[in-house]
Design an enzyme around this catalytic site. Structure first.
Site, PDB file in Angstrom:
ATOM      1  N   ASP A 269     -10.609 -24.140 -67.319  1.00 16.09           N
ATOM      2  CA  ASP A 269     -10.310 -23.546 -68.620  1.00 16.09           C
ATOM      3  C   ASP A 269     -10.902 -24.296 -69.801  1.00 16.09           C
ATOM      4  OD1 ASP A 269      -8.319 -25.699 -68.107  1.00 16.09           O
ATOM      5  OD2 ASP A 269      -7.512 -25.063 -70.041  1.00 16.09           O
TER       6      ASP A 269
ATOM      7  N   ASP B 114      -3.663 -27.644 -65.163  1.00 16.14           N
ATOM      8  CA  ASP B 114      -3.067 -27.256 -66.447  1.00 16.14           C
ATOM      9  C   ASP B 114      -3.976 -26.280 -67.190  1.00 16.14           C
ATOM     10  OD1 ASP B 114      -0.823 -29.020 -66.177  1.00 16.14           O
ATOM     11  OD2 ASP B 114      -2.125 -30.683 -66.737  1.00 16.14           O
TER      12      ASP B 114
ATOM     13  N   ASP C  52      -8.834 -26.172 -61.513  1.00 16.18           N
ATOM     14  CA  ASP C  52      -8.134 -27.050 -62.436  1.00 16.18           C
ATOM     15  C   ASP C  52      -6.657 -26.667 -62.378  1.00 16.18           C
ATOM     16  OD1 ASP C  52      -7.856 -28.919 -64.657  1.00 16.18           O
ATOM     17  OD2 ASP C  52      -7.543 -27.134 -65.891  1.00 16.18           O
TER      18      ASP C  52
END
Length: 237
Positions: A176, A16, A14
């Site tokens: 995240d 961000d 991922d």
């Protein structure tokens, strides 16, 4: 352990909250728009609950946090203003998390294919990674506009891995937040989750296979997952 022991494996990341701490510029753009709309800015501490589901959701949640209705944030003109401002300021304050560059270099040296699988639009992802000199590490950068379904669908991850030249059956997701964990589960991939990213709910509740407190722990987490993989494969024979 051979020098190229990760050949045949793809690591999907991922963007961000995983590779890059992009909150300063995402929240910065949001706050400029809020002020222009006569609303109070939101504190940077709000990033964890606002970021992660895309620009439209960020606008809606940001307007709600500033005391306005989410409907007020649904204007297409407002969205275009957000995208224009963010593009102009995309790397003013955003930085890779500590250990990202060194870890990516080591993973590539060990033979892994690296790919970015993000719900951030591909052109913005490429712009951010280029400005941070991270593009060179990845075989592909795959936003939702380059796949047939976005995270939390596992299709996003599987198609991203294929676009990078990898095998979805030998891939690991590093993220995240819930879209990453859910997509990995849907794709049948192991999932490593960071505890320093952007998630409105405790990361411990998301069902990741391994939690890491520092990006520098990615390699150890991958090695543990691969060890389990080869043990399980050996037990089948």
């Amino acid at each position: 352990m051979s020098d190229r022991d990760l050949e045949g494996w793809t690591i999907a990341f991922d963007l961000d909250g995983t590779l890059v701490d992009s909150a300063p510029d995402l929240i910065g753009t949001l706050n400029r728009l809020l002020v222009e709309e006569g609303l109070p800015p939101v504190p940077m501490a709000s990033a964890q609950t606002l970021i992660g589901s895309g620009a439209r959701a960020l606008l809606a949640h940001g307007f709600e946090a500033a005391g306005a209705s989410a409907e007020r944030a649904q204007s297409e003109a407002l969205f275009e203003r957000f995208m224009s401002d963010y593009s102009a300021h995309i790397a003013d304050g955003s930085l890779p998390f500590e250990g990202v560059v060194e870890t990516l270099e080591r993973l590539k040296d060990r033979g892994a294919i690296l790919v970015v699988a993000t719900n951030k639009r591909s052109d913005l992802s490429e712009l951010l990674l280029e400005k941070l000199d991270l593009t060179r590490h990845f075989a592909a950068i795959v936003g939702p506009d380059r796949v047939s379904a976005r995270k939390p669908s596992g299709v996003h991850l599987r198609e991203a891995v294929v676009k990078a030249g990898g095998d979805p059956e030998r891939a690991i997701m590093v993220g995240d937040a819930a879209p990453d964990a859910d997509a990995a589960k849907d794709a049948g991939m192991p999932c490593i989750l960071t505890t320093f990213g952007y998630t409105p709910v405790p990361v411990e509740t998301l069902g990741g296979d391994v939690l890491i407190d520092s990006f520098e722990d990615v390699e150890e987490a991958i090695d543990g997952i691969l060890s389990d993989f080869y043990v399980m494969r050996a037990l089948k024979f």
